[in-house]
Design a protein around this motif. Structure first.
Motif, mmCIF file in Angstrom:
data_model
loop_
_atom_site.group_PDB
_atom_site.id
_atom_site.type_symbol
_atom_site.label_atom_id
_atom_site.label_comp_id
_atom_site.label_asym_id
_atom_site.label_seq_id
_atom_site.Cartn_x
_atom_site.Cartn_y
_atom_site.Cartn_z
ATOM 1 N N THR B 85 -27.387 -41.562 -28.319
ATOM 2 C CA THR B 85 -26.874 -42.910 -28.585
ATOM 3 C C THR B 85 -27.975 -43.953 -28.338
ATOM 4 O OG1 THR B 85 -24.622 -42.264 -28.025
ATOM 5 C CG2 THR B 85 -25.160 -44.607 -27.845
ATOM 6 N N GLY B 86 -28.179 -44.804 -29.323
ATOM 7 C CA GLY B 86 -29.200 -45.846 -29.205
ATOM 8 C C GLY B 86 -30.580 -45.436 -29.669
ATOM 9 N N SER B 87 -30.737 -44.139 -29.999
ATOM 10 C CA SER B 87 -32.075 -43.668 -30.380
ATOM 11 C C SER B 87 -32.354 -43.925 -31.854
ATOM 12 C CB SER B 87 -32.195 -42.168 -30.105
ATOM 13 O OG SER B 87 -31.400 -41.431 -31.044
ATOM 14 N N VAL B 270 -25.468 -50.440 -31.736
ATOM 15 C CA VAL B 270 -25.054 -49.054 -31.986
ATOM 16 C C VAL B 270 -23.793 -49.078 -32.845
ATOM 17 C CG1 VAL B 270 -26.158 -47.719 -30.164
ATOM 18 C CG2 VAL B 270 -24.224 -49.184 -29.595
ATOM 19 N N TYR B 271 -23.604 -48.033 -33.639
ATOM 20 C CA TYR B 271 -22.655 -48.080 -34.750
ATOM 21 C C TYR B 271 -21.686 -46.902 -34.773
ATOM 22 C CZ TYR B 271 -26.614 -50.889 -36.365
ATOM 23 O OH TYR B 271 -27.640 -51.806 -36.450
ATOM 24 N N ASN B 272 -20.476 -47.171 -35.297
ATOM 25 C CA ASN B 272 -19.657 -46.123 -35.900
ATOM 26 C C ASN B 272 -19.888 -46.189 -37.411
ATOM 27 O OD1 ASN B 272 -18.405 -45.443 -33.406
ATOM 28 N ND2 ASN B 272 -16.971 -47.154 -33.652
ATOM 29 N N THR B 273 -20.043 -45.009 -38.013
ATOM 30 C CA THR B 273 -20.282 -44.964 -39.456
ATOM 31 C C THR B 273 -18.945 -44.679 -40.151
ATOM 32 O OG1 THR B 273 -22.490 -44.133 -38.998
ATOM 33 C CG2 THR B 273 -21.671 -43.895 -41.264
ATOM 34 N N ASP B 294 -23.262 -38.721 -32.403
ATOM 35 C CA ASP B 294 -24.291 -38.722 -31.360
ATOM 36 C C ASP B 294 -24.280 -37.386 -30.614
ATOM 37 O OD1 ASP B 294 -21.717 -39.656 -30.161
ATOM 38 O OD2 ASP B 294 -22.912 -39.663 -28.309
ATOM 39 N N SER B 295 -25.369 -37.111 -29.900
ATOM 40 C CA SER B 295 -25.470 -35.881 -29.107
ATOM 41 C C SER B 295 -26.395 -36.154 -27.924
ATOM 42 C CB SER B 295 -26.051 -34.745 -29.952
ATOM 43 O OG SER B 295 -27.443 -34.917 -30.149
ATOM 44 N N TRP B 296 -26.407 -35.251 -26.978
ATOM 45 C CA TRP B 296 -27.498 -35.253 -25.994
ATOM 46 C C TRP B 296 -28.752 -34.708 -26.659
ATOM 47 C CZ3 TRP B 296 -27.032 -38.466 -22.338
ATOM 48 C CH2 TRP B 296 -25.820 -38.688 -21.675
ATOM 49 N N ASP B 297 -29.865 -34.875 -26.002
ATOM 50 C CA ASP B 297 -31.151 -34.652 -26.686
ATOM 51 C C ASP B 297 -32.168 -33.887 -25.838
ATOM 52 O OD1 ASP B 297 -31.775 -36.529 -24.784
ATOM 53 O OD2 ASP B 297 -33.188 -37.597 -26.100
ATOM 54 N N GLY B 298 -31.718 -33.160 -24.806
ATOM 55 C CA GLY B 298 -32.677 -32.459 -23.939
ATOM 56 C C GLY B 298 -33.552 -31.490 -24.706
ATOM 57 N N PRO B 299 -34.730 -31.137 -24.159
ATOM 58 C CA PRO B 299 -35.643 -30.228 -24.855
ATOM 59 C C PRO B 299 -34.938 -28.952 -25.296
ATOM 60 C CG PRO B 299 -36.693 -31.124 -22.894
ATOM 61 C CD PRO B 299 -35.271 -31.603 -22.874
ATOM 62 N N GLY B 300 -35.143 -28.581 -26.532
ATOM 63 C CA GLY B 300 -34.486 -27.399 -27.103
ATOM 64 C C GLY B 300 -33.280 -27.768 -27.938
ATOM 65 N N GLU B 340 -20.212 -41.346 -27.808
ATOM 66 C CA GLU B 340 -19.204 -40.443 -27.237
ATOM 67 C C GLU B 340 -19.697 -39.855 -25.929
ATOM 68 O OE1 GLU B 340 -16.780 -36.760 -26.626
ATOM 69 O OE2 GLU B 340 -18.957 -37.010 -26.690
ATOM 70 N N GLU B 341 -20.954 -39.436 -25.907
ATOM 71 C CA GLU B 341 -21.483 -38.747 -24.722
ATOM 72 C C GLU B 341 -21.644 -39.697 -23.535
ATOM 73 O OE1 GLU B 341 -21.352 -35.757 -24.611
ATOM 74 O OE2 GLU B 341 -21.901 -34.797 -26.497
ATOM 75 N N GLN B 342 -21.629 -40.981 -23.804
ATOM 76 C CA GLN B 342 -21.739 -41.952 -22.716
ATOM 77 C C GLN B 342 -20.362 -42.450 -22.284
ATOM 78 O OE1 GLN B 342 -23.930 -41.999 -25.515
ATOM 79 N NE2 GLN B 342 -25.251 -40.822 -24.140
ATOM 80 N N GLY B 343 -19.306 -41.854 -22.776
ATOM 81 C CA GLY B 343 -17.968 -42.219 -22.327
ATOM 82 C C GLY B 343 -17.060 -42.685 -23.456
#
Lengths: 514, 514
Positions: B85-87, B270-273, B294-300, B340-343
């Motif tokens: 989110t926000g990226s 930040v947007y809903n599409t 949106d998603s989390w973005d950790g390495p891998g 979503e991932e931020q609440g």
């Protein structure tokens, strides 16, 4: 592609039982084609007049279309299991193989004793795991002919003290403990005191994730009284790190090992298993197809690629030849060696027992002992090349996509830690099949990974068919395979058995023909 | 089997463009059949008179035979990548999805801002490895919105000192060092001194082999100045053990981390599409098909099962409906949430912006946010059951081997950490697809394993087709979906967004419908 299409035609003809064309390319033709990058037969090589070649086409049909190598291998590895020299399982495997040979209709089937093992070692199911603070199965090994645990032995892990002072500081924690030797360290200077401190055993560590199976040295001279009374296991590196890291963090680690080792004082006789298709016109002249039936037996191993595969290929080559009713001019002898892992003991003793006359009457000895990949090369000297090229011609006709290469060398290979080398040492042509393919021999060889999942059925189908072709062509040839000069006396001495000094590795130069 | 054979006939008819039979079982019929262990339609349910049902057969044909969910998913996960989110990547994904919707022919396509993120976080390629004494890639994570390394940072590993005295004893080794926090330990009492000792960063440890991706707390209020200047990585347990064990053995360990984190002060919208197929007769009434983009973005991670799959399914449902030229009575609105991932930030803001009248005109909201398994269940209250059973009938006709179950509960689910819950909190029927199948959601969810190899194409084909059926049946129904009673005021308050407190987990009760 040309050959492939022709092959389909031939297979059709062979299946219909019609007299089929035969292989008639001269050695010179083949040499020229190889020089031009061609490896295989052409239609012009086939001539409908030869009895041998008609038999070869039926052989190829039987070998490719009704192959049973995997069935033999499954029985050996899954029903019997790993086959340590001198063990009950190896003896069972020898009898089973002899029964197979008899059932196929071979003759002169026998278990031929080549010596004795003073102590029988039978390994039952062995387990090792971390119990506290996590539960985790470990992969590990313990040497053949070493003591087991006499039931599951659970105990805390204590790092091996490196000095008398360190030992004093942990003395109250040693009773029942498993002593963890730091990675790469030798036994500490206080190891004798540890041996008398009531410990459960020692844990040493592999350099990586593979644990090598093996045995104690000097098994041909072993005495029960000399076997150390404290067990030692070797765990893989990641299990060591899991334990050692938790000790670093101050956690209490408890492990449990259950090593079901049965040691029985003998001596026990050990055998090469031998069977023959007697020659029709020159029965005293011999072609030998062979592999060693024994294996290492560390936890996990089923003795599949070293050398269940070669054994199953040898058994299947015998089945194919009897199934087609082959009547070779010379005797084809199938031998399943044992004691190979302890220093080629079975094959060395076999060679020593032969008279000079008997050695001269052996045309060639083939050894399949490099795993599940496909037979891909042979190494010979120039006088042998013409006859071997004739033998390779039908092999490459049958399996044109991975043609077998003939390497012509200045002399026959010396050394090479498999059962061909005792023959070469006395001037009898010994051939070790070079291999190529997708399997990674060293992943499984002498490790916990030497299991049935490593076997590649299509390669073994090829190997058994090709081995049968080699036997038949040489047994029906006009002469024995021409000899290389006998090596000088110093080389011969070098090859004689050195009791109790097992080779460290198969010769890597033998592992792959490419 | 009976249905399957009939289905083949119907598909043939549908393909030929002949008016096909339709689904006409009553809700009572279906309830009875379910009670008798039957889940699917029978030939008697099909009636050749309905426009909607003829459209459904074409929908099923399009969804099953020309499905493109995997193509959407591959673009999202491999071309764009994970979508924090926000990226920048999420913004690119919003525009790409909007372009897709426009290309399919949807209307009212827009990126609807729902708020701002004060600091943009873009993660580049990140690497971590042991350099000495072995070379070994590590699996690790570092939180979104934390600082990176500004280039590869190689340094020795020092165990975190736990007291001022311990710190003094290692003070000369801290410059450029990576500080290894003992497994399970909290930051030590000397962490402030460490923060000023010129260290490269901190290494903490996951409890096992999975490293959980995530972000710092309070990102909606984040200030650049508040971001700690020292990086922290979390490595998996086996990498920790490999390092820690070698420290125990006195070896010098050098590691290198390269964390390409880009932090840019905003704020960034930040947007809903959003995109629509407008209703032909009741355009102001709405059925919503949705998933969070949106998603989390950790390495891998590629953000595949959470929630590339639901996003791709939503996009494909839109494509299927436009491809067959569906003209629903009500508007079908497709929404790709973010935050979503931020609440559940995007969906909560969306609900808050709706007027009471607008909320009443939303028939139902479907959310696909539980990975790659197949849609297997819906949970509703009794007044909704009859209409939903009618919707499920053609779903189970199309996919008879894994019929969708309707769970009738005393009340609509409360909580459940996905985008349906803000709707249920205000009495708008929100449905979270329960799933079943062979994929193990928790292996990939919020971890380094959330990658394209997790996706199961046949399940996603089903999910997109089923989602399109749900949309069409409800959009063409005679009435809006009957409502559950609005929950009591305290429940509604409980569901309102709490900025900066991301949920710890998706509600496990939502993960599988079985």
């Amino acid at each position: 592609m040309r050959i492939l299409a022709y092959k389909r035609l031939l297979c059709g003809i062979a299946t219909l039982g019609i007299t089929a064309p035969v292989f008639s390319a001269s050695a010179q033709d083949i040499t020229k084609r190889e020089a031009e990058g061609q490896n295989v037969a052409t239609p012009a090589d086939f001539d409908p007049a030869s009895r041998t070649q008609e038999t070869l086409l039926r052989l190829i049909d039987e070998g490719k279309n009704r192959n049973q190598t995997m069935a033999h291998l499954r029985y050996l590895c899954e029903e019997i299991g790993p086959r340590l020299t001198g063990s009950t399982r190896l003896e069972r495997a020898c009898h089973w193989a002899a029964d197979r040979f008899r059932a196929f209709g071979l003759q002169n089937v026998a278990l031929k004793p080549w010596g004795e093992i003073p102590v029988r070692f039978d390994r039952g199911e062995c387990k090792g795991r971390i119990v506290t603070p996590v539960v985790r199965e470990m992969e590990f090994t313990a040497k053949a002919w070493s003591v087991g645990t006499e039931g599951p032995k659970q105990g805390p892990v204590v790092r091996e003290p490196q000095s008398p002072e360190e030992l004093d500081s942990v003395a109250d924690r040693l009773e029942g403990a498993w002593i963890l030797r730091p990675a790469g360290a030798k036994p500490s200077i206080v190891v004798d005191r540890l041996n008398h401190a009531g410990i459960a055993g020692f844990i040493s560590t592999a350099t990586a994730e593979i644990v090598n199976t093996g045995g104690v040295k000097g098994v041909t001279q072993l005495k029960m009284a000399d076997i150390p009374p404290i067990p030692t296991v070797t765990i893989r590196r990641s299990d060591y790190d899991a334990i050692n890291s938790r000790i670093m963090d101050g956690e209490k680690i408890v492990v449990e090992f259950d090593l079901k080792h049965t040691l029985v004082e003998g001596p026990f006789p050990v055998y090469n298993t031998v069977a023959e298709i007697p020659g029709s016109t020159m029965p005293e002249e011999i072609v030998i197809i062979s592999a060693h039936l024994d294996s290492w037996d560390g936890p996990g191993s089923q003795g599949t690629v070293d050398n269940g595969t070669g054994s199953a290929v040898t058994i299947e080559a015998a089945r194919i030849l009897t199934a087609i009713g082959a009547k070779p001019k010379r005797t084809i002898r199938f031998i399943l060696w044992s004691g190979e892992e302890q220093g080629l003991l079975g094959s060395k003793a076999y060679v020593q027992q032969l008279t000079e006359v008997e050695r001269k009457r052996i045309s060639a000895v083939f050894v399949d002992d490099s795993g599940t990949n496909q037979q891909a090369s042979l190494t010979c000297v120039e006088p042998m090349a013409a006859m071997l090229r004739e033998a390779i011609l039908p092999m490459n006709f049958a399996f044109p996509h991975a043609p077998i290469k003939l390497n012509v060398a200045p002399r026959m290979p010396r050394g090479g830690a498999s059962d061909h080398s005792p023959f070469n040492a006395v001037g009898v042509p010994g051939f070790f099949w070079g291999k190529s393919g997708t399997a990674v021999y060293r992943h499984a060889w002498h490790t916990q990974n030497d299991r049935m999942d490593q076997a590649v059925p299509e390669y073994l189908t090829k190997n058994s068919t090709v081995s049968a072709i080699a036997a038949l062509v040489l047994a029906d040839a006009n002469t024995l395979l021409p000899r290389a000069p006998v090596p000088a006396e110093e080389n011969r001495r070098q090859e004689l058995p050195t009791p109790g000094r097992p080779p460290q590795l198969d010769d890597p130069s033998n592992l792959d023909g490419d």
